[in-house]
Enzyme design. Structure first.
Site, mmCIF file in Angstrom:
data_model
loop_
_atom_site.group_PDB
_atom_site.id
_atom_site.type_symbol
_atom_site.label_atom_id
_atom_site.label_comp_id
_atom_site.label_asym_id
_atom_site.label_seq_id
_atom_site.Cartn_x
_atom_site.Cartn_y
_atom_site.Cartn_z
ATOM 1 C CD GLU A 122 -2.837 -1.004 2.483
ATOM 2 O OE1 GLU A 122 -3.608 -1.935 2.661
ATOM 3 O OE2 GLU A 122 -2.694 -0.056 3.293
ATOM 4 C CG ASP A 133 -4.109 8.352 7.969
ATOM 5 O OD1 ASP A 133 -3.998 7.132 8.163
ATOM 6 O OD2 ASP A 133 -4.318 8.848 6.847
#
Ligand SMILES: Cc1ncc(COP(=O)(O)O)c(C=O)c1O
EC number: 4.2.1.20
Lengths: 335, 409
Positions: A122, A133
């Protein structure tokens, strides 16, 4: 690996792809709405063909005709999971931020990941406002942006990686705005050209599939969706519907890099999802150690580690040391 | 009236879109939450007991209706259009923000949520949320950019007095955008007990429509009050825009009154130029996706969001509500910008001429009134939304004008 250059021309309802270098001349007819729409004048695309496969097959794989035909098509991600499954192994997936701490460092780490045992990469696309995040990946994105990383450079990085690795799937993970800003068609053309296999775009739920998910499927790029603890039974089919490649099960309600994933919370959820789909289910968020990597890999078809690796890159560990850590995780996940 | 085919008041569609703007660009974790909220709101919209509770609180707790006040000396001085101020700065807590907060908190209570989170820029939305949470005994957490904590200190203390926890946000430049990021991060982490009370007409559907509907009380009252005072509709509406909630609240009930000019005023900061030291999303930005919706955003060539700049913390946001983006594109409303310097001049003029200390946000709207009123005939009726009072801004203004607070001792 070799590059094939194609002239695209019209032929009734289809487009014909003529390779300019192959002997005998490779031809491929496709009902490629996507290309037809854009191919008012013959235009040139450059595609990657795998070393050891016959050009024609590979072209068919990377240029799906339309959505119905795509269902039967194998992508690099499908291949990878099929190979792992045949070997009785779980997938080890890692997240790194493109351009962190700078372009060269992250490319060096990326290039070393397959040898360290990583099955799927990824590649994080930095964004100023990464609302899903935690601090570790927020700071990584900030470092990458400060070092001049852009979407264009992230695609260039994928393309450079592809020059000497044609089998490890690359999944771009990030937020929609940089892609929207570039233009979806332009981005997808560049992503196909760079050898990108999948997309995880956090802020595009099924309700917004028309934006990028469906166009991506049309060019043969997997759109991998997150399923979360809030995805209830009623909603799960909607989440699965246009997902391909694999399902990413988010182990907790929250952001990356904070809490630790809990086995007794995750296990029943993974069972529930596996009952609803044949797609591989990979578990991520809150997996930080080799022990946890093994535990969660075993619960599903694979495991993702992100923040624990990004943290080491961020504190300035040399790429070799980062990769040595990755290897301990990979070995555990594969054991 | 009510010609659905030609109405500007039917949006958003079932996907939360106003034209191409709006939508639901959120992570999967939040999707079920915003769908549950949408369902709850759709129900409340036609539920008489909900509106009865709202009107009761608006009347007895907020002090509505707010007056429509003819600013006589300002009108005289500018020598043109007749200027009315919609006095939402007289609301309890000092701004329009509480109109919306009450609606959302009633919904939160109906949904059984016990913890309320909010983002705030100027602190007015934070104070309104803390206030209503105190009234209903709910836990309240407010995210506020560290830079704003500093420049809106009086409001930080008010929130603390009201029992809220104020969390300074240090990411980015520490302003409203960053506060909203952290509020969203909190929400995905605390999905079970937490309700996110958004303070403007932005965010994923249904927030832009819902906040607009709660703020529309401003425009509804203004329309009736103008009819009572002048026997006709106003000619021009003017309001300042951060995310755009006070503006949408004033504008919405007039959207189908085609002869009413509608003007939104964005923050021009140091000037709308290549350096992007401003917050004029429509004048200086382009469409993008942030905080759950597609709208005009200040961004660079790579689609990275720019920080913006404004003396006014409430306008210091690189986006704008999606309905404004749509009204701009179809040309129903006009959007202009006003610089920090112009807003400061308007602030002082308002203190001088009308005995009203305005917040820096509506000072931007007033600065545009000052620009255009002299060019308009005396029978031209303007309504400007005086959406907040300036008590919170006196330190910022003192600093900008070169005063030290200690100097007055
Ligand atoms: C008095 C006042 N006006 C305007 C705004 C800007 O918000 P909006 O554009 O949503 O009205 C704020 C925000 O804090 C405010 O406090």
């Amino acid at each position: 690996m070799s590059k094939h250059s194609f002239i695209i021309d019209h032929h009734g309802g289809a487009a014909v792809f003529l390779c300019t270098q192959c002997e005998p001349e490779a031809q491929l007819y496709v009902h490629a709405r996507h290309f037809l729409d854009n191919a008012l004048a013959p235009l040139q695309v450059v595609m990657d063909i795998r070393d050891n496969s016959d050009g024609r097959q590979a072209i068919e794989r990377s240029l799906p005709n339309d959505r119905t035909d795509r269902e039967g098509m194998m992508t690099r991600i499908d291949d990878k999971f099929a190979t792992l499954q045949a070997a009785g192994k779980k997938a080890f997936v890692t997240y790194i931020m493109a351009g962190d701490t700078d372009y060269d460092t992250s490319l060096e780490v990326m290039r070393g990941l397959p040898a360290a045992g990583v099955d799927v990469i990824e590649l994080g696309l930095p964004f100023t406002d990464p609302v899903a995040d935690g601090q570790t990946i927020q700071l990584a994105g900030q470092r990458a942006l400060d070092a001049g990383q852009t979407l264009k450079k992230t695609l260039a990085m994928a393309k450079t990686f592809r020059e000497d690795d044609t089998t490890t799937p690359i999944v771009i993970m990030g937020y929609y705005n940089p892609i929207y800003s570039m233009g979806v068609d332009k981005f997808l053309t560049a992503a196909v050209d760079a050898g990108v296999d999948g997309l995880i775009i956090v802020d595009l739920p099924p309700e917004e599939d028309a934006e990028l998910c469906l166009p991506a499927k049309e060019v043969g790029i997997n759109f991998i969706r997150l399923a979360t603890p809030t995805t209830d039974a009623k909603r799960l089919p909607k989440v699965i519907e246009n997902t391909s490649g694999f399902i990413y099960y988010v182990s907790m309600n929250g952001i990356t890099g904070t809490a630790t994933a809990q086995v007794n919370a995750v296990a029943p959820e993974v069972t529930r999802i596996k009952q609803a789909t044949d797609l591989p289910v990979v578990i991520g968020f809150g997996v930080k150690t080799p022990e946890a990597a093994k535990t969660f890999a075993d619960l599903g078809d694979g495991v993702v580690v992100g923040s624990a690796i990004v943290e080491r890159i961020g504190r300035g560990d040399a790429p070799a040391d980062v990769l040595a850590f990755v290897k301990t995780l990979a070995d555990a996940a594969h054991s | 009236m009510n010609d659905l085919f030609n109405s500007f008041m039917t949006g958003p569609d079932e996907n939360g879109r106003f034209g191409d703007f709006g939508g639901r660009f959120v992570s999967e974790t939040l999707m079920p939450l915003i769908l549950a909220l949408e369902e709850q709101y759709e129900h409340a919209k036609t539920d008489e007991t909900f509106w009865a509770e709202m009107h009761d609180l608006w009347t007895h707790y907020v002090g509505r209706p707010s007056p429509l006040y003819h600013a006589e000396r300002l009108t005289e001085k500018l020598g043109g259009a007749k200027i009315y101020l919609k006095r939402d700065e007289l609301n309890h807590t000092g701004a329009h923000k509480i109109n919306n907060v009450l609606g959302q908190i009633i919904l939160a209570r109906r949904m059984g949520k016990t913890r309320i989170i909010a983002e705030t820029g100027a602190g007015q939305h934070g104070v309104a949320t803390a206030t209503v949470c105190a009234k209903f005994g709910l836990k309240c957490v407010v995210y506020m950019g560290a830079h704003d904590v500093e420049r809106q200190a009086p409001n930080v203390f008010r929130m603390k007095l009201l029992g809220a926890e104020v969390i300074p946000v240090t990411s980015g430049r520490g302003t409203l955008k960053d506060a909203m990021n952290d509020a969203l991060r909190d929400w995905v982490t605390n999905v079970d007990d937490t309700f996110y009370c958004i303070g403007t007409v932005a965010g994923p559907h249904p927030y832009p429509a819902m906040v607009r509907d709660f703020q529309s009380i401003i425009g509804k009252e203004a329309k009736e009050q103008m009819m009572a005072a002048e026997g006709r509709l106003p000619d021009t509406l003017i309001a300042a825009i951060g995310g755009g909630s006070n503006a949408m609240g004033l504008f919405f009930p007039f959207l189908d009154d085609k002869d009413v000019n509608i003007i939104g005023v964005e923050a021009g900061g140091k000037g709308v130029n290549a350096k992007m030291e401003h917050c004029a999303s429509l004048t200086g930005g382009r469409p993008g996706v942030l905080h759950g919706n597609r709208t005009y955003l200040l961004q660079d060539d790579d689609g990275q969001i720019l920080e913006g700049f404004s003396i006014s913390a409430g306008l210091d946001y690189p986006g704008i509500g999606p309905e404004h983006a749509w009204l701009h594109e179809i040309g129903r409303a006009q959007y202009v910008s006003i610089t920090d310097v112009e807003a400061l001049e308007a602030f002082q003029l308002c203190c001088d001429m009308e005995g009203i200390i305005p917040a820096l946000e509506p000072s931007h709207a007033l600065a545009h009134v000052i620009k255009i009123a002299p060019t308009l005939p005396k029978d031209h009726l303007i309504i400007m939304n005086m959406c907040g009072r300036g008590d919170k801004d006196i330190f910022t203004v003192a600093k900008a004008l070169g005063f030290e607070m200690g100097d007055f001792a």
